[in-house]
Design a protein around this motif. Structure first.
Motif, mmCIF file in Angstrom:
data_model
loop_
_atom_site.group_PDB
_atom_site.id
_atom_site.type_symbol
_atom_site.label_atom_id
_atom_site.label_comp_id
_atom_site.label_asym_id
_atom_site.label_seq_id
_atom_site.Cartn_x
_atom_site.Cartn_y
_atom_site.Cartn_z
ATOM 1 N N THR A 63 2.160 -10.392 -4.791
ATOM 2 C CA THR A 63 1.985 -9.878 -3.438
ATOM 3 C C THR A 63 1.523 -8.432 -3.509
ATOM 4 O O THR A 63 2.078 -7.630 -4.245
ATOM 5 C CB THR A 63 3.305 -9.951 -2.651
ATOM 6 O OG1 THR A 63 3.714 -11.322 -2.565
ATOM 7 C CG2 THR A 63 3.130 -9.384 -1.242
ATOM 8 N N SER A 64 0.485 -8.117 -2.740
ATOM 9 C CA SER A 64 -0.007 -6.740 -2.662
ATOM 10 C C SER A 64 0.381 -6.170 -1.299
ATOM 11 O O SER A 64 0.244 -6.856 -0.273
ATOM 12 C CB SER A 64 -1.532 -6.728 -2.834
ATOM 13 O OG SER A 64 -2.026 -5.404 -2.810
ATOM 14 N N ILE A 65 0.883 -4.935 -1.286
ATOM 15 C CA ILE A 65 1.346 -4.341 -0.024
ATOM 16 C C ILE A 65 0.716 -2.975 0.206
ATOM 17 O O ILE A 65 0.257 -2.310 -0.726
ATOM 18 C CB ILE A 65 2.890 -4.203 0.012
ATOM 19 C CG1 ILE A 65 3.373 -3.251 -1.108
ATOM 20 C CG2 ILE A 65 3.559 -5.568 -0.081
ATOM 21 C CD1 ILE A 65 4.859 -2.901 -1.015
ATOM 22 N N ASP A 66 0.705 -2.574 1.466
ATOM 23 C CA ASP A 66 0.266 -1.224 1.824
ATOM 24 C C ASP A 66 0.989 -0.811 3.101
ATOM 25 O O ASP A 66 1.211 -1.641 3.998
ATOM 26 C CB ASP A 66 -1.249 -1.180 2.057
ATOM 27 C CG ASP A 66 -1.734 0.229 2.325
ATOM 28 O OD1 ASP A 66 -1.861 1.004 1.358
ATOM 29 O OD2 ASP A 66 -1.992 0.572 3.501
ATOM 30 N N PHE A 67 1.367 0.468 3.182
ATOM 31 C CA PHE A 67 2.049 1.003 4.353
ATOM 32 C C PHE A 67 1.201 2.098 5.002
ATOM 33 O O PHE A 67 0.515 2.858 4.317
ATOM 34 C CB PHE A 67 3.395 1.642 3.970
ATOM 35 C CG PHE A 67 4.404 0.673 3.418
ATOM 36 C CD1 PHE A 67 4.563 -0.584 3.965
ATOM 37 C CD2 PHE A 67 5.210 1.038 2.350
ATOM 38 C CE1 PHE A 67 5.507 -1.470 3.460
ATOM 39 C CE2 PHE A 67 6.161 0.170 1.828
ATOM 40 C CZ PHE A 67 6.299 -1.091 2.393
ATOM 41 N N GLU A 68 1.293 2.201 6.313
ATOM 42 C CA GLU A 68 0.780 3.363 7.052
ATOM 43 C C GLU A 68 1.958 3.967 7.799
ATOM 44 O O GLU A 68 2.808 3.236 8.330
ATOM 45 C CB GLU A 68 -0.319 2.953 8.032
ATOM 46 C CG GLU A 68 -1.569 2.360 7.377
ATOM 47 C CD GLU A 68 -2.276 3.317 6.438
ATOM 48 O OE1 GLU A 68 -2.179 4.544 6.653
ATOM 49 O OE2 GLU A 68 -2.926 2.846 5.483
ATOM 50 N N ILE A 123 2.397 -2.495 8.179
ATOM 51 C CA ILE A 123 2.576 -3.026 6.827
ATOM 52 C C ILE A 123 1.531 -4.102 6.591
ATOM 53 O O ILE A 123 1.386 -5.034 7.376
ATOM 54 C CB ILE A 123 3.985 -3.638 6.637
ATOM 55 C CG1 ILE A 123 5.068 -2.588 6.919
ATOM 56 C CG2 ILE A 123 4.138 -4.206 5.225
ATOM 57 C CD1 ILE A 123 6.484 -3.152 6.865
ATOM 58 N N GLY A 124 0.789 -3.957 5.503
ATOM 59 C CA GLY A 124 -0.158 -4.984 5.092
ATOM 60 C C GLY A 124 0.434 -5.771 3.945
ATOM 61 O O GLY A 124 0.932 -5.190 2.981
ATOM 62 N N VAL A 125 0.410 -7.097 4.057
ATOM 63 C CA VAL A 125 0.960 -7.967 3.016
ATOM 64 C C VAL A 125 -0.096 -9.017 2.669
ATOM 65 O O VAL A 125 -0.515 -9.793 3.536
ATOM 66 C CB VAL A 125 2.255 -8.667 3.476
ATOM 67 C CG1 VAL A 125 2.757 -9.623 2.402
ATOM 68 C CG2 VAL A 125 3.326 -7.634 3.814
ATOM 69 N N SER A 126 -0.530 -9.020 1.404
ATOM 70 C CA SER A 126 -1.544 -9.967 0.942
ATOM 71 C C SER A 126 -1.009 -10.715 -0.269
ATOM 72 O O SER A 126 -0.572 -10.093 -1.232
ATOM 73 C CB SER A 126 -2.832 -9.236 0.569
ATOM 74 O OG SER A 126 -3.331 -8.503 1.674
ATOM 75 N N VAL A 127 -1.053 -12.025 -0.218
ATOM 76 C CA VAL A 127 -0.505 -12.856 -1.288
ATOM 77 C C VAL A 127 -1.644 -13.528 -2.058
ATOM 78 O O VAL A 127 -2.547 -14.120 -1.463
ATOM 79 C CB VAL A 127 0.461 -13.912 -0.729
ATOM 80 C CG1 VAL A 127 1.003 -14.805 -1.850
ATOM 81 C CG2 VAL A 127 1.623 -13.220 -0.003
ATOM 82 N N PHE A 128 -1.593 -13.400 -3.394
ATOM 83 C CA PHE A 128 -2.638 -13.913 -4.286
ATOM 84 C C PHE A 128 -2.058 -14.897 -5.299
ATOM 85 O O PHE A 128 -0.870 -14.866 -5.601
ATOM 86 C CB PHE A 128 -3.258 -12.760 -5.082
ATOM 87 C CG PHE A 128 -4.054 -11.775 -4.285
ATOM 88 C CD1 PHE A 128 -5.445 -11.781 -4.326
ATOM 89 C CD2 PHE A 128 -3.424 -10.806 -3.490
ATOM 90 C CE1 PHE A 128 -6.188 -10.859 -3.620
ATOM 91 C CE2 PHE A 128 -4.154 -9.874 -2.778
ATOM 92 C CZ PHE A 128 -5.550 -9.904 -2.835
#
Length: 297
Positions: free
Chosen positions: A4-9, A21-26
């Protein structure tokens, strides 16, 4: 491998003022799914500086849930999983820890991977290790206008991690296999990738004459941008054919440019400049129709 890749603002300087919150699952095949979650930060207080970066305002989050509610939705994608983030070691992972501390929640266990830190180990010769620089290195299209959209940045970080893993055979601790790293360093991965985008100076400042005259490209000032499937990492070969057809090959787009050959992954800034200057463009299909007879020589 699934990760899981995440990013916060953030809304302000407080580490737990997360507003998006961005949540991307690979998995090994690529991106499975990706979501953005708007979060109401404590007090819903924003600084103009932060809003100017990501565009989110107090109005956008005033009716949104606080982090504990969002955690219920994303928990299964983070807890006990491999979690990737760019600047993760200095930004995302400390922020995540501060959120659990602030809301007096149990800290989850996961395996953190910081793509910035990893890139510093793998590519110490890069001028910087920003998300956009690594995207360019791996030929991943990067749109500056979408940068600081949490979902977009999470996706880009995820694709970068996939490329690193494929190239360096990272071990279970997500460190490069020593032998693989030695081989890659000998080949100088950075130079090879960027050399493929360079055109030999002798074609830009020619000392010889073109082979052919009266071709469509003859005397036209041409710039090449992006990747062309018929010339994988062979921009020099393409440039040689164009030169033989009489093209005046340039490296930068200007008002004097007659034509830009646009392949896949062309940078958004270049495309904007092409539009602003109203310069003619040509795609790979059109290009191959004009040079196919010269490609076998």
């Amino acid at each position: 491998m699934r990760f899981t890749s995440i990013d916060f603002e953030k809304a302000n300087n407080d580490s737990c003022s997360v507003c998006s919150i961005g949540v991307s699952v690979f998995n090994d095949k690529g991106l499975l799914f990706s979501n953005t979650y708007l979060v109401q930060p404590p007090g819903n207080e924003y600084l103009d500086l932060h809003t100017s970066i990501h565009g989110i305002t107090a109005e956008d989050t005033c009716g949104q849930p606080y982090f504990p509610e969002i955690w219920k939705r994303i928990r299964e994608d983070i807890e006990e999983e491999i979690v990737v983030a760019h600047n993760g070691s200095t930004v995302e992972f400390p922020i995540l820890k501060s959120l659990f501390t602030f809301y007096e929640m149990r800290q989850p266990a996961f395996k953190p991977v910081c793509t910035q830190q990893l890139s510093q180990q793998l590519f110490p010769y890069l001028k910087n290790h920003k998300l956009s620089t690594l995207a360019e290195l791996f030929n991943i299209e990067f749109d500056e206008k979408l940068h600081h959209d949490a979902k977009y940045d999470a996706e880009i970080a995820g694709f970068i991690f996939m490329k690193m893993n494929q190239l360096f055979r990272l071990n279970s601790d997500f460190q490069p296999d020593r032998q693989a790293k030695k081989i890659t360093e000998k080949k100088n991965f950075f130079s090879e990738n960027f050399a493929s985008k360079k055109v030999d100076a002798s074609l830009i400042y020619p000392t010889s004459k073109p082979k052919y005259e009266n071709h469509y490209f003859y005397a036209k000032k041409i710039v090449i941008t992006g990747e062309f499937t018929a010339f994988p990492k062979q921009r020099n070969r393409l440039a040689q054919i164009l030169f033989d057809c009489g093209a005046d090959i340039n490296t930068a787009i200007s008002r004097q440019t007659d034509l830009v050959l646009v392949g896949t992954g062309a940078g958004p800034k270049k495309l904007e400049k092409i539009t602003a200057l109203s310069i003619a463009v040509m795609n790979e299909v059109e290009l191959l129709e004009l040079i196919s007879e010269f490609m076998e020589e």
